[in-house]
Design an enzyme around this catalytic site. Structure first.
Site, PDB file in Angstrom:
ATOM      1  N   PHE A 152      -1.412  16.449   3.778  1.00  0.00           N
ATOM      2  CA  PHE A 152      -1.803  15.810   2.523  1.00  0.00           C
ATOM      3  C   PHE A 152      -0.584  15.782   1.602  1.00  0.00           C
ATOM      4  CE2 PHE A 152      -3.417  15.618  -1.777  1.00  0.00           C
ATOM      5  CZ  PHE A 152      -4.277  14.532  -1.679  1.00  0.00           C
ATOM      6  N   ARG A 180       1.242  11.803  -9.467  1.00  0.00           N
ATOM      7  CA  ARG A 180       1.705  10.481  -9.062  1.00  0.00           C
ATOM      8  C   ARG A 180       3.135  10.231  -9.519  1.00  0.00           C
ATOM      9  NH1 ARG A 180      -2.838   7.586  -7.343  1.00  0.00           N
ATOM     10  NH2 ARG A 180      -4.760   8.039  -8.443  1.00  0.00           N
ATOM     11  N   ASP A 230      -3.476   5.837   6.423  1.00  0.00           N
ATOM     12  CA  ASP A 230      -3.971   7.099   6.951  1.00  0.00           C
ATOM     13  C   ASP A 230      -4.923   6.764   8.125  1.00  0.00           C
ATOM     14  OD1 ASP A 230      -4.480   9.856   6.983  1.00  0.00           O
ATOM     15  OD2 ASP A 230      -6.081   9.722   5.516  1.00  0.00           O
ATOM     16  N   GLU A 261       0.844  -1.197   0.000  1.00  0.00           N
ATOM     17  CA  GLU A 261       0.000   0.000   0.000  1.00  0.00           C
ATOM     18  C   GLU A 261       0.884   1.253   0.000  1.00  0.00           C
ATOM     19  OE1 GLU A 261      -2.546   1.604  -0.570  1.00  0.00           O
ATOM     20  OE2 GLU A 261      -4.155   1.166   0.825  1.00  0.00           O
ATOM     21  N   ASP A 262       0.376   2.336  -0.577  1.00  0.00           N
ATOM     22  CA  ASP A 262       1.151   3.579  -0.583  1.00  0.00           C
ATOM     23  C   ASP A 262       1.257   4.197   0.810  1.00  0.00           C
ATOM     24  OD1 ASP A 262      -1.553   4.217  -0.474  1.00  0.00           O
ATOM     25  OD2 ASP A 262      -1.575   5.440  -2.292  1.00  0.00           O
TER      26      ASP A 262
HETATM   27  P1  5GP Z   1      -7.207   5.220   4.794  1.00  0.00           P
HETATM   28  O1  5GP Z   1      -8.303   4.234   4.548  1.00  0.00           O
HETATM   29  O2  5GP Z   1      -6.025   4.656   5.540  1.00  0.00           O
HETATM   30  O3  5GP Z   1      -7.717   6.470   5.448  1.00  0.00           O
HETATM   31  O4  5GP Z   1      -6.771   5.737   3.380  1.00  0.00           O
HETATM   32  C1  5GP Z   1      -5.811   5.157   2.624  1.00  0.00           C
HETATM   33  C2  5GP Z   1      -5.806   5.723   1.226  1.00  0.00           C
HETATM   34  O5  5GP Z   1      -6.168   7.108   1.187  1.00  0.00           O
HETATM   35  C3  5GP Z   1      -4.398   5.640   0.678  1.00  0.00           C
HETATM   36  O6  5GP Z   1      -4.188   4.405   0.063  1.00  0.00           O
HETATM   37  C4  5GP Z   1      -4.363   6.809  -0.278  1.00  0.00           C
HETATM   38  O7  5GP Z   1      -4.817   6.410  -1.527  1.00  0.00           O
HETATM   39  C5  5GP Z   1      -5.306   7.825   0.331  1.00  0.00           C
HETATM   40  N1  5GP Z   1      -4.554   8.832   1.100  1.00  0.00           N
HETATM   41  C6  5GP Z   1      -4.405   8.903   2.440  1.00  0.00           C
HETATM   42  N2  5GP Z   1      -3.632   9.954   2.784  1.00  0.00           N
HETATM   43  C7  5GP Z   1      -3.268  10.558   1.624  1.00  0.00           C
HETATM   44  C8  5GP Z   1      -2.458  11.694   1.304  1.00  0.00           C
HETATM   45  O8  5GP Z   1      -1.883  12.405   2.148  1.00  0.00           O
HETATM   46  N3  5GP Z   1      -2.327  12.005  -0.015  1.00  0.00           N
HETATM   47  C9  5GP Z   1      -2.937  11.276  -0.999  1.00  0.00           C
HETATM   48  N4  5GP Z   1      -2.723  11.664  -2.244  1.00  0.00           N
HETATM   49  N5  5GP Z   1      -3.698  10.202  -0.739  1.00  0.00           N
HETATM   50  C10 5GP Z   1      -3.856   9.841   0.554  1.00  0.00           C
END
Ligand code: 5GP
Length: 180
Positions: A151, A164, A102, A98-99
């Site tokens: 962000f 990206r 969050d 995963e990237d």
């Molecule tokens: P979560 O379910 O953990 O809140 O969200 C995960 C996904 O939200 C990540 O895989 C990503 O795609 C997106 N995301 C969360 N934080 C960021 C951020 O700071 N920048 C971007 N571009 N995407 C984010």
């Protein structure tokens, strides 16, 4: 594109070092086992491409694409599969790539979903981590770099589909948001 960047938060050199370290750890931990890497689209594909080339044991890989059901889903953590994996993961060791983690909701649900398919084990590798934003208890076993609650864009992460392809992890200039 460079003009839209506010700050480089994590340089490409630091990212590259992190990927090398994680690749080495994964190669040692999964030595002699059947490992499947599952990259989470779209953001995770850059990390997956780099990480798999730092892994020195044979691996299989596939890609999955998930999406939230909308505003409600952010709190429920329910995700919808847009594109499923083609391979069978029964009795295999799965590593979700995963990237960023969050709130952790996407990952929690994805992990639960893949667990129903009978893998031998299921763990997570995440390039970046924003622990201050977590809503559910979930930790990547292979965690890259912890970042503050900002962000971020670049290294696979987008804003409105763009950025990206930035090699560094950056924050976006406020003037870009104000244009939206
Ligand atoms: P979560 O379910 O953990 O809140 O969200 C995960 C996904 O939200 C990540 O895989 C990503 O795609 C997106 N995301 C969360 N934080 C960021 C951020 O700071 N920048 C971007 N571009 N995407 C984010």
């Amino acid at each position: 594109m460079q003009r839209d960047i506010e700050e480089v938060l994590v340089s490409r050199e630091t990212i590259s070092e992190m990927v090398r370290t994680l690749g080495k750890r994964i190669s040692e931990d999964y030595e002699g086992q059947e490992l499947v890497l599952i990259g989470v689209l779209k953001g995770g594909f850059v990390f997956l491409a780099d990480l798999m080339r730092e892994i020195t044991i044979p691996v299989d890989m596939d890609l999955i694409s998930v999406s939230s059901y909308g505003a409600q889903t952010r709190s429920s953590g329910v995700v919808r599969i847009i594109k499923d994996i083609d391979i069978t993961i029964t009795n295999k060791h799965v590593l979700i790539v995963e990237d960023i983690v969050d709130t952790g909701l996407t990952l929690k649900h994805l992990k639960e979903l893949l667990s129903t398919r009978g893998p031998a084990s299921i763990k997570v590798a995440a390039a970046f981590d924003k622990p201050s934003r977590r809503k559910v208890e979930i930790e990547a076993e292979y965690k890259g770099i912890v970042i503050p609650d900002k962000f971020v864009i670049g290294y696979g992460l987008d804003y409105a589909g763009k950025y990206r392809n930035l090699p560094d992890l950056c924050t976006l200039s406020p003037k870009v948001y104000s244009k939206a």
